[in-house]
Design an enzyme around this catalytic site. Structure first.
Site, PDB file in Angstrom:
ATOM      1  N   HIS A 183     103.155 -32.602 -43.673  1.00 32.98           N
ATOM      2  CA  HIS A 183     103.162 -31.052 -43.515  1.00 32.98           C
ATOM      3  C   HIS A 183     104.349 -30.113 -44.411  1.00 32.98           C
ATOM      4  O   HIS A 183     103.858 -29.064 -44.673  1.00 32.98           O
ATOM      5  CB  HIS A 183     102.933 -30.926 -42.001  1.00 32.98           C
ATOM      6  N   ARG A 289      95.315 -23.736 -39.274  1.00 32.05           N
ATOM      7  CA  ARG A 289      96.008 -24.823 -38.541  1.00 32.05           C
ATOM      8  C   ARG A 289      96.770 -24.043 -37.503  1.00 32.05           C
ATOM      9  O   ARG A 289      97.704 -23.852 -37.516  1.00 32.05           O
ATOM     10  CB  ARG A 289      97.082 -25.496 -39.526  1.00 32.05           C
ATOM     11  N   ARG A 324      90.793 -24.553 -36.305  1.00 35.22           N
ATOM     12  CA  ARG A 324      90.898 -25.823 -36.028  1.00 35.22           C
ATOM     13  C   ARG A 324      91.902 -25.845 -34.655  1.00 35.22           C
ATOM     14  O   ARG A 324      92.861 -25.254 -34.469  1.00 35.22           O
ATOM     15  CB  ARG A 324      91.778 -26.928 -37.007  1.00 35.22           C
ATOM     16  N   GLU A 422      88.405 -37.347 -40.519  1.00 36.68           N
ATOM     17  CA  GLU A 422      89.838 -37.754 -41.129  1.00 36.68           C
ATOM     18  C   GLU A 422      90.211 -39.108 -40.725  1.00 36.68           C
ATOM     19  O   GLU A 422      91.433 -39.617 -41.142  1.00 36.68           O
ATOM     20  CB  GLU A 422      90.937 -36.777 -41.104  1.00 36.68           C
ATOM     21  N   ASN A 445      94.068 -35.516 -46.226  1.00 39.97           N
ATOM     22  CA  ASN A 445      95.490 -35.941 -45.917  1.00 39.97           C
ATOM     23  C   ASN A 445      95.450 -37.232 -45.034  1.00 39.97           C
ATOM     24  O   ASN A 445      96.093 -38.202 -45.417  1.00 39.97           O
ATOM     25  CB  ASN A 445      96.332 -34.724 -45.569  1.00 39.97           C
ATOM     26  N   ASP A 446      94.872 -37.020 -44.066  1.00 43.05           N
ATOM     27  CA  ASP A 446      94.991 -38.181 -42.827  1.00 43.05           C
ATOM     28  C   ASP A 446      94.039 -39.289 -43.514  1.00 43.05           C
ATOM     29  O   ASP A 446      94.275 -40.428 -43.235  1.00 43.05           O
ATOM     30  CB  ASP A 446      94.500 -37.734 -41.466  1.00 43.05           C
ATOM     31  N   ARG A 456     101.724 -40.698 -44.301  1.00 36.41           N
ATOM     32  CA  ARG A 456     101.764 -39.737 -45.239  1.00 36.41           C
ATOM     33  C   ARG A 456     103.194 -38.966 -45.347  1.00 36.41           C
ATOM     34  O   ARG A 456     103.418 -38.389 -46.464  1.00 36.41           O
ATOM     35  CB  ARG A 456     100.876 -38.609 -44.677  1.00 36.41           C
ATOM     36  N   CYS A 493      88.895 -30.176 -46.747  1.00 37.01           N
ATOM     37  CA  CYS A 493      89.995 -29.247 -46.187  1.00 37.01           C
ATOM     38  C   CYS A 493      91.225 -29.771 -46.571  1.00 37.01           C
ATOM     39  O   CYS A 493      92.261 -29.060 -46.399  1.00 37.01           O
ATOM     40  CB  CYS A 493      89.857 -28.261 -44.954  1.00 37.01           C
TER      41      CYS A 493
HETATM   42  C1  PEP Z   1      93.909 -33.495 -43.118  1.00 39.19           C
HETATM   43  O1  PEP Z   1      94.309 -34.410 -42.680  1.00 39.19           O
HETATM   44  O2  PEP Z   1      93.728 -33.616 -44.505  1.00 39.19           O
HETATM   45  C2  PEP Z   1      94.177 -31.962 -42.975  1.00 39.19           C
HETATM   46  C3  PEP Z   1      93.614 -31.008 -43.566  1.00 39.19           C
HETATM   47  O3  PEP Z   1      94.718 -31.660 -41.934  1.00 39.19           O
HETATM   48  P1  PEP Z   1      96.494 -31.954 -41.612  1.00 39.19           P
HETATM   49  O4  PEP Z   1      96.959 -31.954 -43.036  1.00 39.19           O
HETATM   50  O5  PEP Z   1      96.779 -30.625 -40.853  1.00 39.19           O
HETATM   51  O6  PEP Z   1      96.450 -33.050 -40.845  1.00 39.19           O
HETATM   52 MG    MG Z   2      94.712 -33.998 -40.617  1.00 42.11          MG
END
Ligand code: PEP
Ligand code: MG
Length: 564
Positions: A183, A289, A324, A422, A445-446, A456, A493
């Site tokens: 993040h 978010r 979200r 995710e 991302n997740d 991550r 996203c």
């Molecule tokens: C993700 O996991 O790709 C996502 C968009 O949510 P975050 O990065 O807030 O976990």
């Molecule tokens: Mg995520």
């Protein structure tokens, strides 16, 4: 010159003076007259904080000015001084007395039934830290002490540190720790602050350097760069400005992949970000978010405060605004929930997994969202859904929130409700989920961290953190197919939607929306609009059968050369 390589945290070139955030141990030596040394340090800290407050006010950073103002008053308040002196009189050493007295006061404030005073509890600790650093002779302090523009170098930063950064002061940053989809990196991209993360050895190199240059796209850092390296970074800066100028012709445009419209929406984390997304003329918001409304405070925002934030977002766009629900846990802790420390935070109690423990909190958020849905087209999105029973739990709480509003006679809208895909299980069984939910949005991302089994935020595992890996792409394609069969909307996203290579592949998979960091909206519009669907479809077919992310990038890159 020392050069280091990390991962791309946020694109862009930054050069400037080094500003190290020292994590140095502040060791306070014994002193024959501890009380006068202590009082002198307090006075200096009060003056320093008042100066910082004035600078923050002058540069329009009102939120920071308010915090610094409250801390300046605290540094003059006899409460802390008296408590420390009483302990000195009882024979304690200065370091011990300061630690114990500040912790006692902070605990007392935190326990009060007064929101303002409870929030001051964290300030007492920060003021005491500042005094401790003074007493220990450690000169370099935290981000709040920055007065002139510089490049920040730190062992690690938190998401909250990054969210507070002032882009007019922080030209860029480098961290030893962290990964490209943590993040910290996500927020840096939204602020447009170039960053390199996971550059091991950066803090050590920075302590011996004066100047630094970084390339946030390539993850490269040069401390005290020589002339030819500086010239190279300047050339890269000019190239990226040229690309931006080209993309700017797409501002506000609607784009299609072949004949299929693709919305290019923005990812946001606050009402300020909503304004940035409006300026970027994004096609709505694809990921709000909301957890950032809940961090860095001593208690959660009220339903009313949330309603206002969601209403502002809903009214700002004609396109859907995808909000979200809370994704707390993982690398985004909220202290007031008192969650026990996790051995593996990303595999623990996070997001939807916490809702049945904090039903009041979650129903309050749902009520705020249902109410704000009367002001515009809100879609509610649930993070980290792994099983159908996660989904059924959410459905039940939505039903309860609706019933509560109905009983009070408060109007509620009828938003679409969908899930983030995710967790690999959700992607693998997307065809089952698809018949229950209104839409999918893939969180790459997740999804990438879970498919590749690589945290991550880990500083040494970036090589696993590429959403262009065929294993991750395969799950995205399966999710898109399941959505098409069920006739529901499917978006991406995660940060990979802002990467031209993966963005093109997602369009070829049939995603109807890509939600990107606001600064990338125009560029991704250009990439999609100028694409050749025939060539992209063929590339997709080949990459889904490829063995490595490097192969995927080599196959797709030639389709992008010259575009966007
Ligand atoms: C993700 O996991 O790709 C996502 C968009 O949510 P975050 O990065 O807030 O976990
Ligand atoms: Mg995520």
């Amino acid at each position: 010159m020392v050069t280091l390589r990390g991962a791309s945290g946020s694109p862009g070139i930054a050069t400037g003076a080094v500003y190290v955030i020292a994590n140095a141990e502040a060791v306070i030596a014994d002193h024959p007259e501890p009380e006068s040394v202590f009082r002198g340090a307090m006075e200096r800290v009060a003056v320093e904080l008042a100066d910082l407050r004035d600078e923050a006010t002058a540069s329009g950073r009102q939120e920071a000015a308010d915090i610094l103002g409250a801390q300046a008053l605290m540094a003059e308040d006899p409460m802390l001084a008296d408590a420390v002196v009483a302990r000195l009189d009882a024979g304690e050493g200065l370091g011990v007395a300061l630690d114990a007295a500040s912790r006692d006061i902070a605990a007392t404030l935190a326990a009060l039934d007064d929101e303002y005073l409870a929030a001051r509890s964290a300030d007492v600790i920060e003021v005491a830290d500042r005094i401790r650093l003074r007493l220990a002779g450690v000169e370099r302090l935290g981000l709040d002490a920055m007065t002139t523009a510089a490049v920040v170098v730190a062992e690690a930063l938190t998401a909250a540190d990054t969210a507070r950064m002032d882009p007019s002061l922080v030209a860029g940053f480098v961290t030893d720790q962290g990964g490209p989809t943590g993040h910290v990196a996500v927020i840096a991209r939204s602020l447009g602050i170039p960053a390199v993360v996971g550059a091991l050895g950066a803090t050590e190199a920075a302590l011996a350097a004066q100047q630094v240059a970084l390339d946030g796209s390539r993850g490269e850092v040069a401390f005290d760069p020589d002339d030819s390296t500086s010239a190279d970074f300047e050339r890269r800066r000019a190239e990226s400005a040229k690309r931006e100028m080209y993309a700017a012709r797409y501002k506000g445009a609607r784009v299609s992949y072949g004949s299929s419209p693709v919305r290019i929406a923005a990812n946001v984390g606050s009402s300020d970000d909503v304004a940035v997304a409006v300026d970027a003329r994004a096609d709505g918001i694809g990921l709000y978010r909301t957890e950032f409304l809940f961090l860095e405070r001593s208690e959660p925002p009220s339903e009313e405060e949330q309603y206002e934030a969601y209403r502002i977002a809903a009214e700002a766009f004609d396109d859907p605004v995808v909000i979200r629900t809370l994704d707390i846990g993982g690398d985004k802790p909220a202290p007031y929930l008192n969650l026990p420390a996790e051995e593996n935070p990303f595999l623990g109690e996070r997001a939807v997994r916490l809702y049945d423990q904090f039903t009041d909190l979650f129903r309050g958020q749902l009520r705020a969202l249902l109410r704000a849905s009367t002001a515009g087209e809100i879609w509610i999105m649930v993070p980290m859904v792994a099983t159908l029973s996660d989904w059924h739990g959410v459905e039940q709480l939505v039903g309860e929130a609706r019933a509560e509003l109905a009983q009070l006679g408060i109007p509620a809208g009828d938003p679409k409700i969908g899930v983030m895909v995710e967790v690999p299980a959700a992607a693998l069984l997307a065809r089952h989920l698809a018949s229950h939910v209104d839409f999918f949005s893939i969180g790459t991302n997740d999804l990438t961290q879970y498919v590749m089994a690589a945290d991550r935020t880990h500083g040494r595992l970036h090589r696993y953190a590429d959403a262009a890996h065929p294993a991750v792409l395969g799950l995205c394609a399966a999710t898109a197919r399941a959505a098409a069969e069920a006739g529901i909307s499917v978006a991406v996203c995660g940060e990979a939607a802002s990467d031209p290579v993966t963005a093109l592949l997602y369009a070829a998979m049939g995603m109807d929306k890509l939600s990107v960091t606001p600064l990338a909206v125009d560029r991704i519009k250009a990439i999609i609009d100028e694409s050749d669907p025939g060539a992209a479809a063929e590339a997709l077919r080949v990459v889904l059968d490829a063995a490595t992310a490097t192969d995927v990038r080599e196959i797709v890159q030639p389709l992008l050369d010259g575009a966007g």
